[in-house]
Motif scaffolding. Structure first.
Motif, PDB file in Angstrom:
ATOM      1  N   UNK A 222       0.829  -1.204   0.000  1.00  0.00           N
ATOM      2  CA  UNK A 222       0.000   0.000   0.000  1.00  0.00           C
ATOM      3  C   UNK A 222       0.863   1.253   0.000  1.00  0.00           C
ATOM      4  N   UNK A 223       2.044   1.185   0.604  1.00  0.00           N
ATOM      5  CA  UNK A 223       2.937   2.342   0.677  1.00  0.00           C
ATOM      6  C   UNK A 223       3.847   2.456  -0.540  1.00  0.00           C
ATOM      7  N   UNK A 224       4.168   1.332  -1.145  1.00  0.00           N
ATOM      8  CA  UNK A 224       5.175   1.339  -2.218  1.00  0.00           C
ATOM      9  C   UNK A 224       4.841   2.257  -3.392  1.00  0.00           C
ATOM     10  N   UNK A 225       3.584   2.307  -3.878  1.00  0.00           N
ATOM     11  CA  UNK A 225       3.305   3.218  -4.997  1.00  0.00           C
ATOM     12  C   UNK A 225       3.548   4.679  -4.653  1.00  0.00           C
ATOM     13  N   UNK A 226       3.291   5.069  -3.420  1.00  0.00           N
ATOM     14  CA  UNK A 226       3.514   6.460  -3.002  1.00  0.00           C
ATOM     15  C   UNK A 226       5.005   6.760  -3.011  1.00  0.00           C
TER      16      UNK A 226
END
Length: 461
Positions: free
Chosen positions: A55-59
């Motif tokens: 969930x954090x990786x794309x940001x």
């Protein structure tokens, strides 16, 4: 921006170390994953790390996002990675990237300093990172407390105490800092101050199982064994999965001479986790009970787990002395000294053993838990006193009686003329009191004999 929060947790003194873990404060992150993912990049989320990380990786990967947003996402992902077995290395990489993006982010410096210590890394670097966090945010009580943890691990106790003082000044209701400061006072030998700090920590948070166990260790040092048992019992009630709480209570019971209760607690500790110190402690209680075979088995098992545990070699040497295995006793004392040159008991035992071998030579080994003859040290056929008849009828009491007699003779031979006179008197007093007290309500013959054997064994050490 996402934030992160930690707390230092004092482990029981049997481990002599401090650890820290994520509190997981629920602080929302400015950007969320696409709605289709169904998971937000949120610090302290109850979502499993395996779901939170993607969930954090794309940001993080979208370089057009604001630096503050990417930095915050890196910290959230580091938090998630740190909660995965073997994930500390990746967590540190994420924090390195966060600091590279925003070198003035105090939480990132605090987080990296703590994880460096958690990963068994460079403690000097960990202290430096926490110092940088404090420089950027002098009001960060947790950074002071965590640096106190690092200093405690380094045995820089004065610096640790100064940091805990500052943490508590900034945050008077900081229960973990009170507890950690208590553990540091304990390590420094100030048990009264340790207990006062543990008291305050428990007033602020009465559900702290580890603090109860740590306070129990301090009570034991002060000779307050009943309070030590009570505190460790409360720790066990709050968290029955922790093996060291059972071990600590076992040590308190052993100090009281309650060896059966101690062994029952060591059994519980060992059932939860095989550790060399647990096995050694159980072996000690078996040795004091006169169950030499069980003691030797535990010492051997402990040394298989940790061949460099000096205490086990020393205590097995004492056991070998009781078995008249002088050569083995000497070898174990020498190994204990090699591993721990400051071990005064091993040094003294080695000197005694060298003198005994020079004087008496070596003797053939006798069977474990079996007297040299067919019974106790006296002739059962002519026994008249009731206490002697009971000793003759109970094989375990018979073994204890002969061990007392044999140990007494060895100590007597090695004693000076003046000391020998005192020793003869104490032995006569022991026998007279035993004969006069046997049969009275509450008199425990086995316990009295075990205590006499322990006292004589200590004179040999």
């Amino acid at each position: 921006m996402c934030g992160s929060s930690f707390s230092a947790q004092a482990l029981s003194p049997a481990k002599i170390s401090l650890r820290a873990f994520f509190l997981g404060a629920a602080v929302s992150f400015a950007l969320a994953c696409p709605a289709s993912a169904g998971t937000d990049c949120v610090m302290g989320s109850k979502v499993a790390p395996a779901e939170l990380i993607p969930a954090c990786s794309p940001i993080i990967d979208q370089t057009s996002n604001a630096t503050a947003d990417r930095t915050a996402a890196l910290l959230v992902r580091a938090d998630a990675n740190a909660r995965i077995s073997g994930g500390l290395t990746q967590a540190l990489r994420d924090i390195d990237r966060a600091i590279a993006l925003d070198g003035k982010n105090a939480k990132a410096w605090r987080l990296r300093g703590d994880l460096l210590r958690e990963a068994g890394g460079d403690l000097n670097r960990a202290a430096a990172d926490l110092g940088k966090a404090i420089e950027l945010d002098p009001a960060d009580a947790e950074a002071y407390a965590l640096r106190g943890v690092v200093y405690t691990n380094q045995r820089r106790l004065d610096r640790a105490l100064a940091d805990y003082d500052q943490a508590i000044k900034l945050k008077p209701d900081y229960a973990q800092a009170w507890s950690d400061r208590g553990a540091t006072y304990y390590l420094g030998g100030d048990n009264d101050k340790a207990i006062k700090n543990f008291d305050e920590a428990l007033r602020l948070d009465p559900e702290r199982a580890r603090t109860y166990s740590n306070r129990g260790a301090a009570w034991k040092k002060l000779g307050q064994y009943d309070k030590s048992v009570a505190d460790n019992s409360e720790a066990i009630r709050l968290d029955p999965k922790q093996p060291e709480y059972f071990d600590n209570r076992g040590l308190a019971y052993a100090a009281m001479g309650e060896y059966d209760k101690a062994i029952a607690d060591y059994d519980q500790a060992i059932r939860r986790e095989q550790r060399a110190n647990f096995l050694t402690n159980r072996g000690d209680s078996y040795q004091f009970k006169g169950e030499l075979g069980a003691a030797l088995s535990d010492y051997d098992a402990a040394l298989k787990l940790d061949p460099n545990f000096a205490k086990t070699y020393n205590n097995r040497a004492v056991l070998y002395k009781k078995m008249s295995e002088r050569a083995k006793a000497l070898a174990d004392y020498e190994t204990a000294l090699r591993l721990d040159p400051a071990n005064d008991n091993a040094a003294s035992g080695r000197r005694v053993m060298i003198a005994e071998i020079a004087k008496f030579g070596t003797e053939p080994p006798r069977a474990l838990n079996a007297p040299s003859g067919n019974g106790p040290s006296f002739a059962c056929a002519t026994a008249r006193r009731e206490v002697e008849k009971v000793i003759c009828a109970d094989p375990q009491l018979g073994v204890l009686d002969r061990q007392i007699a044999e140990t007494y003779e060895r100590v007597l031979k090695a004693a000076s003329k003046r000391a020998a006179g005192d020793l003869r008197k104490t032995q006569r007093d022991f026998l007279s009191l035993r004969n006069a007290s046997f049969g009275r309500p509450g008199y425990d013959l086995k316990k009295v004999m075990q205590e006499r054997l322990q006292k004589l064994s200590e004179m040999e050490s």
